[in-house]
Design a protein around this motif. Structure first.
Motif, PDB file in Angstrom:
ATOM      1  N   ILE A  28       0.846  -1.205   0.000  1.00  7.91           N
ATOM      2  CA  ILE A  28       0.000   0.000   0.000  1.00  7.91           C
ATOM      3  C   ILE A  28       0.878   1.251   0.000  1.00  7.91           C
ATOM      4  O   ILE A  28       0.596   2.220  -0.717  1.00  7.91           O
ATOM      5  CB  ILE A  28      -0.959  -0.016   1.202  1.00  7.91           C
ATOM      6  CG1 ILE A  28      -2.002  -1.114   1.022  1.00  7.91           C
ATOM      7  CG2 ILE A  28      -1.626   1.341   1.394  1.00  7.91           C
ATOM      8  CD1 ILE A  28      -2.840  -1.373   2.249  1.00  7.91           C
ATOM      9  N   ASN A  29       1.965   1.234   0.782  1.00  6.25           N
ATOM     10  CA  ASN A  29       2.886   2.378   0.797  1.00  6.25           C
ATOM     11  C   ASN A  29       3.473   2.625  -0.581  1.00  6.25           C
ATOM     12  O   ASN A  29       3.576   3.776  -1.026  1.00  6.25           O
ATOM     13  CB  ASN A  29       4.016   2.147   1.799  1.00  6.25           C
ATOM     14  CG  ASN A  29       3.551   2.266   3.234  1.00  6.25           C
ATOM     15  OD1 ASN A  29       2.554   2.892   3.513  1.00  6.25           O
ATOM     16  ND2 ASN A  29       4.291   1.646   4.125  1.00  6.25           N
ATOM     17  N   LEU A  30       3.875   1.563  -1.255  1.00  2.98           N
ATOM     18  CA  LEU A  30       4.451   1.703  -2.599  1.00  2.98           C
ATOM     19  C   LEU A  30       3.432   2.276  -3.573  1.00  2.98           C
ATOM     20  O   LEU A  30       3.745   3.190  -4.344  1.00  2.98           O
ATOM     21  CB  LEU A  30       4.950   0.338  -3.090  1.00  2.98           C
ATOM     22  CG  LEU A  30       5.549   0.303  -4.491  1.00  2.98           C
ATOM     23  CD1 LEU A  30       6.827   1.134  -4.553  1.00  2.98           C
ATOM     24  CD2 LEU A  30       5.808  -1.108  -4.922  1.00  2.98           C
ATOM     25  N   GLU A  38      -1.941  14.803  -3.709  1.00  5.53           N
ATOM     26  CA  GLU A  38      -1.851  15.379  -2.367  1.00  5.53           C
ATOM     27  C   GLU A  38      -2.507  14.465  -1.330  1.00  5.53           C
ATOM     28  O   GLU A  38      -1.975  14.283  -0.237  1.00  5.53           O
ATOM     29  CB  GLU A  38      -2.543  16.759  -2.355  1.00  5.53           C
ATOM     30  CG  GLU A  38      -2.339  17.544  -1.084  1.00  5.53           C
ATOM     31  CD  GLU A  38      -0.887  17.908  -0.841  1.00  5.53           C
ATOM     32  OE1 GLU A  38      -0.488  17.905   0.340  1.00  5.53           O
ATOM     33  OE2 GLU A  38      -0.147  18.194  -1.803  1.00  5.53           O
ATOM     34  N   GLU A  39      -3.653  13.879  -1.672  1.00  6.04           N
ATOM     35  CA  GLU A  39      -4.333  12.971  -0.750  1.00  6.04           C
ATOM     36  C   GLU A  39      -3.503  11.711  -0.509  1.00  6.04           C
ATOM     37  O   GLU A  39      -3.449  11.193   0.599  1.00  6.04           O
ATOM     38  CB  GLU A  39      -5.715  12.568  -1.284  1.00  6.04           C
ATOM     39  CG  GLU A  39      -6.718  13.689  -1.354  1.00  6.04           C
ATOM     40  CD  GLU A  39      -6.591  14.495  -2.639  1.00  6.04           C
ATOM     41  OE1 GLU A  39      -5.985  14.005  -3.619  1.00  6.04           O
ATOM     42  OE2 GLU A  39      -7.081  15.632  -2.653  1.00  6.04           O
ATOM     43  N   SER A  40      -2.854  11.228  -1.569  1.00  2.76           N
ATOM     44  CA  SER A  40      -2.049  10.016  -1.406  1.00  2.76           C
ATOM     45  C   SER A  40      -0.821  10.269  -0.530  1.00  2.76           C
ATOM     46  O   SER A  40      -0.371   9.385   0.176  1.00  2.76           O
ATOM     47  CB  SER A  40      -1.639   9.446  -2.764  1.00  2.76           C
ATOM     48  OG  SER A  40      -0.742  10.310  -3.431  1.00  2.76           O
ATOM     49  N   LYS A  45       1.834   9.154   4.601  1.00  5.52           N
ATOM     50  CA  LYS A  45       2.365   9.486   5.925  1.00  5.52           C
ATOM     51  C   LYS A  45       1.706   8.630   7.005  1.00  5.52           C
ATOM     52  O   LYS A  45       2.369   8.122   7.910  1.00  5.52           O
ATOM     53  CB  LYS A  45       2.145  10.971   6.236  1.00  5.52           C
ATOM     54  CG  LYS A  45       2.989  11.905   5.421  1.00  5.52           C
ATOM     55  CD  LYS A  45       2.640  13.351   5.730  1.00  5.52           C
ATOM     56  CE  LYS A  45       3.315  14.296   4.770  1.00  5.52           C
ATOM     57  NZ  LYS A  45       2.915  15.695   5.003  1.00  5.52           N
ATOM     58  N   ILE A  46       0.381   8.461   6.893  1.00  3.58           N
ATOM     59  CA  ILE A  46      -0.351   7.663   7.882  1.00  3.58           C
ATOM     60  C   ILE A  46       0.080   6.205   7.828  1.00  3.58           C
ATOM     61  O   ILE A  46       0.352   5.585   8.864  1.00  3.58           O
ATOM     62  CB  ILE A  46      -1.869   7.805   7.656  1.00  3.58           C
ATOM     63  CG1 ILE A  46      -2.311   9.236   7.955  1.00  3.58           C
ATOM     64  CG2 ILE A  46      -2.640   6.806   8.519  1.00  3.58           C
ATOM     65  CD1 ILE A  46      -3.724   9.546   7.525  1.00  3.58           C
ATOM     66  N   THR A  47       0.169   5.641   6.632  1.00  5.24           N
ATOM     67  CA  THR A  47       0.523   4.220   6.518  1.00  5.24           C
ATOM     68  C   THR A  47       1.975   3.966   6.911  1.00  5.24           C
ATOM     69  O   THR A  47       2.283   2.918   7.494  1.00  5.24           O
ATOM     70  CB  THR A  47       0.261   3.680   5.100  1.00  5.24           C
ATOM     71  OG1 THR A  47       1.005   4.454   4.150  1.00  5.24           O
ATOM     72  CG2 THR A  47      -1.212   3.689   4.767  1.00  5.24           C
ATOM     73  N   LEU A  48       2.879   4.913   6.620  1.00  8.46           N
ATOM     74  CA  LEU A  48       4.270   4.752   7.056  1.00  8.46           C
ATOM     75  C   LEU A  48       4.368   4.774   8.580  1.00  8.46           C
ATOM     76  O   LEU A  48       5.093   3.967   9.175  1.00  8.46           O
ATOM     77  CB  LEU A  48       5.157   5.841   6.450  1.00  8.46           C
ATOM     78  CG  LEU A  48       5.536   5.656   4.990  1.00  8.46           C
ATOM     79  CD1 LEU A  48       6.301   6.867   4.471  1.00  8.46           C
ATOM     80  CD2 LEU A  48       6.358   4.395   4.801  1.00  8.46           C
ATOM     81  N   THR A  49       3.629   5.687   9.194  1.00 11.77           N
ATOM     82  CA  THR A  49       3.621   5.742  10.659  1.00 11.77           C
ATOM     83  C   THR A  49       3.069   4.451  11.243  1.00 11.77           C
ATOM     84  O   THR A  49       3.630   3.891  12.185  1.00 11.77           O
ATOM     85  CB  THR A  49       2.765   6.935  11.141  1.00 11.77           C
ATOM     86  OG1 THR A  49       3.289   8.132  10.561  1.00 11.77           O
ATOM     87  CG2 THR A  49       2.767   7.048  12.653  1.00 11.77           C
TER      88      THR A  49
END
Length: 113
Positions: A28-30, A38-40, A45-49
């Motif tokens: 999903i991050n990739l 901009e939304e992605s 940022k949320i998924t990396l955290t």
């Protein structure tokens, strides 16, 4: 001849689930990084955290479960009924062999006046 399948422990099953979830998060991050909107970026940022925090939180939960409960790592560590009965017998024998102290001996007072 049939091959005997080895039973997976709870810990191995949990590890496999964690690996699959982490791989899904990285995929999903990739995808979010390649989209580039901009939304992605916000979602990235949320998924990396979450991909950093989730394994840390799961490890902490596992440690807490092991410390606070009788959590067994492997089913092979479970006691058989015979082993459980032997442990109970030993505990009873140890309790019976301890010298009995009367309550007056503990406090230093005598019962008779």
């Amino acid at each position: 001849m049939k091959k005997e399948r080895k039973k997976r422990s709870r810990r191995q099953t949990a590890a496999l689930i964690a690996i699959v979830l982490l791989l899904c998060m990285y995929l999903i991050n990739l995808i979010l990084a390649l989209i580039g909107t901009e939304e992605s970026r916000d979602l990235l940022k949320i998924t990396l955290t979450f991909s950093i925090a989730a394994p840390i939180l799961l490890f902490g939960l596992l440690v807490a479960l092991q410390k606070t409960s009788r959590f067994r790592q492997d089913p092979e560590e479970e006691l058989t009924p015979e082993q459980r009965e032997e442990a109970r017998r030993r505990m009873r024998a140890a309790q019976d062999s301890r010298p009995q102290i009367h309550r007056s001996q503990k406090t230093g007072h005598s019962d008779s006046k």
